[in-house]
Design a protein around this motif. Structure first.
Motif, PDB file in Angstrom:
ATOM      1  N   ARG A  51       0.831  -1.195   0.000  1.00 55.20           N
ATOM      2  CA  ARG A  51       0.000   0.000   0.000  1.00 55.20           C
ATOM      3  C   ARG A  51       0.871   1.253   0.000  1.00 55.20           C
ATOM      4  O   ARG A  51       1.990   1.241   0.499  1.00 55.20           O
ATOM      5  CB  ARG A  51      -0.908   0.008   1.232  1.00 55.20           C
ATOM      6  N   ASN A  52       0.301   2.330  -0.546  1.00 50.75           N
ATOM      7  CA  ASN A  52       0.979   3.618  -0.531  1.00 50.75           C
ATOM      8  C   ASN A  52       2.417   3.484  -1.032  1.00 50.75           C
ATOM      9  O   ASN A  52       3.370   3.730  -0.307  1.00 50.75           O
ATOM     10  CB  ASN A  52       0.958   4.212   0.878  1.00 50.75           C
ATOM     11  N   PHE A  53       2.536   3.101  -2.284  1.00 51.15           N
ATOM     12  CA  PHE A  53       3.853   2.770  -2.827  1.00 51.15           C
ATOM     13  C   PHE A  53       4.696   4.032  -2.979  1.00 51.15           C
ATOM     14  O   PHE A  53       4.724   4.669  -4.022  1.00 51.15           O
ATOM     15  CB  PHE A  53       3.687   2.050  -4.171  1.00 51.15           C
ATOM     16  N   GLN A  54       5.335   4.414  -1.889  1.00 51.60           N
ATOM     17  CA  GLN A  54       6.243   5.553  -1.867  1.00 51.60           C
ATOM     18  C   GLN A  54       7.574   5.036  -1.325  1.00 51.60           C
ATOM     19  O   GLN A  54       7.883   5.169  -0.149  1.00 51.60           O
ATOM     20  CB  GLN A  54       5.672   6.686  -1.029  1.00 51.60           C
ATOM     21  N   ALA A  55       8.337   4.404  -2.209  1.00 54.38           N
ATOM     22  CA  ALA A  55       9.487   3.615  -1.776  1.00 54.38           C
ATOM     23  C   ALA A  55      10.612   4.497  -1.280  1.00 54.38           C
ATOM     24  O   ALA A  55      11.033   5.422  -1.949  1.00 54.38           O
ATOM     25  CB  ALA A  55       9.973   2.742  -2.914  1.00 54.38           C
ATOM     26  N   TYR A  56      11.065   4.246  -0.094  1.00 57.26           N
ATOM     27  CA  TYR A  56      12.383   4.679   0.316  1.00 57.26           C
ATOM     28  C   TYR A  56      13.287   3.458   0.367  1.00 57.26           C
ATOM     29  O   TYR A  56      14.509   3.555   0.405  1.00 57.26           O
ATOM     30  CB  TYR A  56      12.348   5.360   1.693  1.00 57.26           C
ATOM     31  N   ALA A  57      12.667   2.273   0.391  1.00 57.65           N
ATOM     32  CA  ALA A  57      13.400   1.017   0.394  1.00 57.65           C
ATOM     33  C   ALA A  57      12.520  -0.065  -0.218  1.00 57.65           C
ATOM     34  O   ALA A  57      11.300  -0.041  -0.060  1.00 57.65           O
ATOM     35  CB  ALA A  57      13.809   0.633   1.804  1.00 57.65           C
ATOM     36  N   PHE A  58      13.142  -1.027  -0.904  1.00 61.31           N
ATOM     37  CA  PHE A  58      12.362  -2.094  -1.529  1.00 61.31           C
ATOM     38  C   PHE A  58      13.259  -3.292  -1.798  1.00 61.31           C
ATOM     39  O   PHE A  58      14.494  -3.181  -1.871  1.00 61.31           O
ATOM     40  CB  PHE A  58      11.693  -1.616  -2.825  1.00 61.31           C
ATOM     41  N   ASP A  59      12.621  -4.448  -1.933  1.00 61.73           N
ATOM     42  CA  ASP A  59      13.288  -5.659  -2.386  1.00 61.73           C
ATOM     43  C   ASP A  59      12.902  -5.914  -3.831  1.00 61.73           C
ATOM     44  O   ASP A  59      11.725  -5.800  -4.203  1.00 61.73           O
ATOM     45  CB  ASP A  59      12.865  -6.872  -1.548  1.00 61.73           C
ATOM     46  N   ALA A  60      13.875  -6.277  -4.655  1.00 65.28           N
ATOM     47  CA  ALA A  60      13.637  -6.688  -6.034  1.00 65.28           C
ATOM     48  C   ALA A  60      14.138  -8.111  -6.177  1.00 65.28           C
ATOM     49  O   ALA A  60      15.292  -8.400  -5.834  1.00 65.28           O
ATOM     50  CB  ALA A  60      14.364  -5.769  -7.001  1.00 65.28           C
TER      51      ALA A  60
END
Length: 250
Positions: free
Chosen positions: A238-247
């Motif tokens: 939800r609320n996809f405002q990435a400061y960090a993510f896994d790919a």
């Protein structure tokens, strides 16, 4: 928002100083989970492009598992530019990140493509352990528009790199990438991107990364990481405002 074509740099070999690369070996007949729609034949991506242009991009990148690369390469990187992204349609880019190839340790690398030249691949650390994190940045130099450097763990690790006409032109990228080596195979990976930021001016003035476009090719996925008031980070769609993510590979 103008979407920049994703770079299709090819981690195809390693020398002690630099390797000049070409993607000519990929074949259009190799269609598998490693073949996507955003790059050349055999390339697939799971990542993000910034909503607005910037003078740099930074992230702390970690390989959460050993990439399983049977052909080609897998990489997690940040960068600017891309094919035909120069002011007159030149191909220009600068990127840095983690890369893995068959039967080789993880490495940290930089890659630059200047107008009219083949991509130049520069290994920065050729023996990186799974779980090891590195702070990486691609940044336009203070008072020198259009001149860039790669930073590793708080120190510049390249000479100034002139990319004519690049100032205020590019939306930075943070992405994982797979190239299948021109054969029908799938490469597995899991990269974590943390503290992702975009430089608002020459030399810095960092702000949180705000996604504008998502690259998510078949067989690969992105999961946003969000902070909690207590305890570790959690995954959130939800609320996809990435400061960090896994790919990762799905």
């Amino acid at each position: 928002m103008k979407r920049i074509a994703v770079m299709t740099g090819l981690v195809a070999g390693l020398a002690s100083v630099a390797v000049f690369l070409s993607s000519a070996g990929a074949t259009s007949g190799a269609v598998t989970c490693g073949s996507g729609t955003h790059g050349g034949p055999g390339y697939a991506y799971a990542g993000l492009q910034s909503k607005s242009p910037g003078s740099g991009v930074r992230a702390t990148i970690t390989a959460l598992s050993q990439p399983e690369v049977s052909a080609g390469h897998a990489a997690g990187w940040i960068g600017v530019g891309g094919p035909d992204s120069g002011p007159h349609g030149e191909t220009m880019w600068l990127q840095t990140g983690f890369a893995a190839m068959p039967s080789t340790p993880l490495m940290v690398y930089a890659e630059v493509t200047r107008p009219g030249r083949a991509p130049a691949f520069v290994p920065l650390d050729t023996d990186v352990a799974v779980g090891e994190s590195h702070r990486l940045a691609v940044l336009e130099m203070n008072r020198r528009p259009g001149v860039w450097r790669v930073w590793l763990d708080g120190k510049p690790v390249t000479d100034p790199i002139v990319l004519p006409g690049s100032h205020k032109r590019w939306e930075p990228l943070a992405t994982a990438e797979s190239w299948n080596g021109g054969v029908a195979t799938c490469n597995d990976f899991r990269f974590r991107f943390e503290r992702v930021g975009v430089a608002q001016s020459l030399g810095g003035s960092w702000r949180p990364f705000v996604p504008g476009y998502t690259f998510r090719d078949r067989g690969y996925s992105i999961h946003q990481l969000t902070p909690t008031t207590r305890g570790p980070r959690t995954l959130s769609a939800r609320n996809f405002q990435a400061y960090a993510f896994d790919a990762s590979s799905a």
